[in-house]
Motif scaffolding. Structure first.
Motif: not given
Length: 342
Positions: A155, A190-191, A194, A198
């Motif tokens: 990310t 969250e990952w 993100d 990206n």
């Protein structure tokens, strides 16, 4: 292996029995009836070998592992499942049935054929092949020294637009489910958000990612390890290689393909099912997976084929999926909420 590999999901996908295809249905006349989440193309040749070697007759219903698990549950809740043996591509599906007490305890001699890290602590299922998550990359475009040790690094801005993912693919969803266990839902969500921010390249499946990496369409991608070995077997000049994250990183998950006998199997069917599972774990069965699909053989003493690197199953063995409340259904919701089409 409750601490790392026992798998159980409460909710899978809601599907109808019509979603399941069968090369043969029903148990009339068969010594053992198998519901297989592994594709006919992949496993039928090995089942043919089992019939010839054992003298037992086999009937198989093919479909997606999640679909078949729900079908077994529906049948068991009614008049009893027609299946004697369940072969699951996804660890979550076999765990769903274990959680619902639909699986019989396997003989100790069968469980002893594999390391404890790739079988169930309660003795209800055993792994017979494994697929490790890796980052495949284009060797002409990426310097190996720049590859990250953690999947979380993908990310970072330096990887923007350089990673291929298959969010609707089952193995990606198994990987995300495992991350939920080890890291928690908040960090996983969250990952995912993100990663989506990206600018990843989206593909339908692992094979599409590997082919795209080989063409130079995308520099890297998250896949199961064996897809790149298959591609290199077909084209040794393809500029692609696998990168392994750190053994304790979620990106190094070992996805175990499992076998179980249904609790409703009669004594004769239980005995035939045990013979089948033992055959899958024999050297002939294990080397079939190693050489034909480049998967990891899981039986003790069996080595991977060719250039597939050996791994310590205790380091990358499965995840305690039974710790999850929402299972795969919630994983799909997290993926969709992050902006992917899960």
């Amino acid at each position: 292996m409750r601490t790392r590999s026992t798998v159980a999901l409460r909710a899978i996908a809601i599907v109808g029995a019509c979603a399941v295809s069968a090369s043969a249905c029903g148990s009339d006349g068969a010594d053992v009836t198998i519901y297989s989440g592994r594709s006919e193309r992949l496993i039928q040749p090995l089942l043919d070998d089992f019939e010839e070697a054992s003298g037992l007759s086999v009937e198989v219903k093919y479909g997606k592992s999640a679909d078949l698990a729900l079908l077994i549950e529906e049948e068991a809740a009614a008049d009893g499942s027609k299946a004697d043996v369940f072969l699951s591509q996804s660890p979550g599906s076999i765990g769903f049935l274990e959680q619902n007490d639909r699986l019989a305890e396997l003989p100790a001699a069968t469980l002893a054929l594999v390391p404890p890290s790739v079988s169930d602590d309660g003795g209800k299922w055993v792994g017979f092949s494994g697929r490790q998550r890796v980052l495949v990359y284009n060797t002409d475009q990426v310097n190996p020294a720049d590859l990250p040790s953690s999947v979380f690094a993908l990310t970072d801005p330096e990887w923007s637009g350089r990673v291929g993912v298959a969010p609707s693919n089952g193995s990606f969803q198994d990987f995300v489910t495992a991350m939920r266990v080890t890291e928690g839902d908040e960090i996983t969500a969250e990952w995912l958000a993100d990663l989506n921010a990206n600018d990843p390249k989206i593909y339908a499946n692992n094979n599409a990612i590997v082919q795209a990496v080989g063409r130079g369409e995308v520099e890297s991608g998250l896949v199961n390890h064996y897809y790149n070995y298959r591609a290199l077997a077909e084209n040794p000049n393809q500029p692609s290689a696998n990168h392994n994250f750190a053994p304790d990183d979620p990106g190094s998950l070992l996805i175990v393909t499992g076998a179980a006998i249904l609790a409703t199997a009669e004594a004769d069917e239980f005995a035939a099912g045990t013979q089948l599972i033992n055959f899958l774990l024999s050297s002939a069965g294990q080397q079939y997976f190693a050489t034909e699909t480049f998967e990891y053989p899981l039986a003790t003493g069996e080595e991977p084929a060719g250039d597939v690197p050996p791994i310590d199953f205790a380091d990358v063995g499965g995840i305690a999926y039974e710790l999850l409340g929402g299972g795969l259904e919630q994983t799909r919701e997290l993926i969709i909420d992050a902006g992917f089409d899960g």
